[in-house]
Design an enzyme around this catalytic site. Sequence first.
Site, PDB file in Angstrom:
ATOM      1  CE1 TYR A  69     -11.101 114.544  25.036  1.00 46.68           C
ATOM      2  CE2 TYR A  69      -8.852 113.713  23.350  1.00 46.68           C
ATOM      3  CZ  TYR A  69      -9.456 113.925  24.493  1.00 46.68           C
ATOM      4  OH  TYR A  69      -9.758 112.995  25.512  1.00 46.68           O
ATOM      5  CG  PHE A 218      -7.026 113.823  34.602  1.00 48.63           C
ATOM      6  CD1 PHE A 218      -6.988 115.036  33.259  1.00 48.63           C
ATOM      7  CD2 PHE A 218      -8.136 113.592  34.735  1.00 48.63           C
ATOM      8  CE1 PHE A 218      -7.477 115.578  32.917  1.00 48.63           C
ATOM      9  CE2 PHE A 218      -9.252 114.414  34.175  1.00 48.63           C
ATOM     10  CZ  PHE A 218      -8.945 115.834  33.238  1.00 48.63           C
ATOM     11  N   GLY A 222      -3.189 115.832  37.697  1.00 47.27           N
ATOM     12  CA  GLY A 222      -3.505 115.580  38.848  1.00 47.27           C
ATOM     13  C   GLY A 222      -4.968 116.050  39.228  1.00 47.27           C
TER      14      GLY A 222
END
Length: 315
Positions: A69, A218, A222
């Site tokens: 990240y 998520f 989504g």
Amino acid sequence: MTRPTNAAATAGTWRLGDLIVNRLGFGAMRLTGTAPFDRGAPRDRQRSIGLLRRAVELGVNHIDTAAFYFSATRSANELINRALAPYPEDLVITTKVWPGRDSSGGWWWATPAQLRGQVEENLRQLGRDHLDVVNLRVPPSRRTGSISDHFGALAALCDAGLVRHLGISNVTSEQLAEAVTIAPVVCVQNPYGIGASNEDQALLRLCGELGIAFVPFFAIAGSGREAGPAAQDSDEVRAVARAHGASAAQVRLAWTLNQGPHVLAIPGTGDRDHLEQNIAAGALRLSEEEMTLLSQVQPKASRSPRADHATPSAG
């Protein structure tokens, strides 16, 4: 009005091995920029540090991160280190290995022998002498194959004292069954939220039966995944949000948390207001009728590679 310092506890707690965490945690993927990794504009460093400190003030004691990240100018692990070290005693930091990125941002996948180097990189960046939980993040191309060699290598790092507990990510029920024969699994981290597939729902139920934490990512985005939530939410989500005076994101989080006491949430954001809204979702109580309505929302096609942060060719 100032929110209570234990706001993240309103959704309850769960155990990751011998570690107790509030079910509402925080995902660090969006700390470095307006879009994950090397896309979007960099976040203001001090604001990201302040955001992490505010999360902890609100009771977050479970942060999900990874050495990959990072953007050209920011590293999520180093921001966490700067903001929170010396770390609170109850803070659990979860990271993940197998995917990696080189200094130019290019993706690569580790061999079992290279997992130790990835673990040590997380240790250096976070300034720790051991990692609380490490998830083995399975690439898309291995979702139908054995993970025993890689998971066995991580189990050896537990024996060496570098890792306390193990989890697996982006896996099937069959791979979970294989992993638990090698070493204890404290969590499964898979994409999940309103509109989840039957396969994903079955895995969530299996984790509950085994007493293993299921940690969706998520849950808000989504089908948008790394790209973020769709511009237009479903009619069902919007109707429930209006009834509660809540946002669609809060409804999505509340629905996800209501799937079982073993279900955690790690919503990520770089925005302080969104952080506080996400934490407040832990107190949102949906009726049985609303849960049923939202459960009928049909899955949508993903806009990015399935549950993987790398390009398709890297999997």
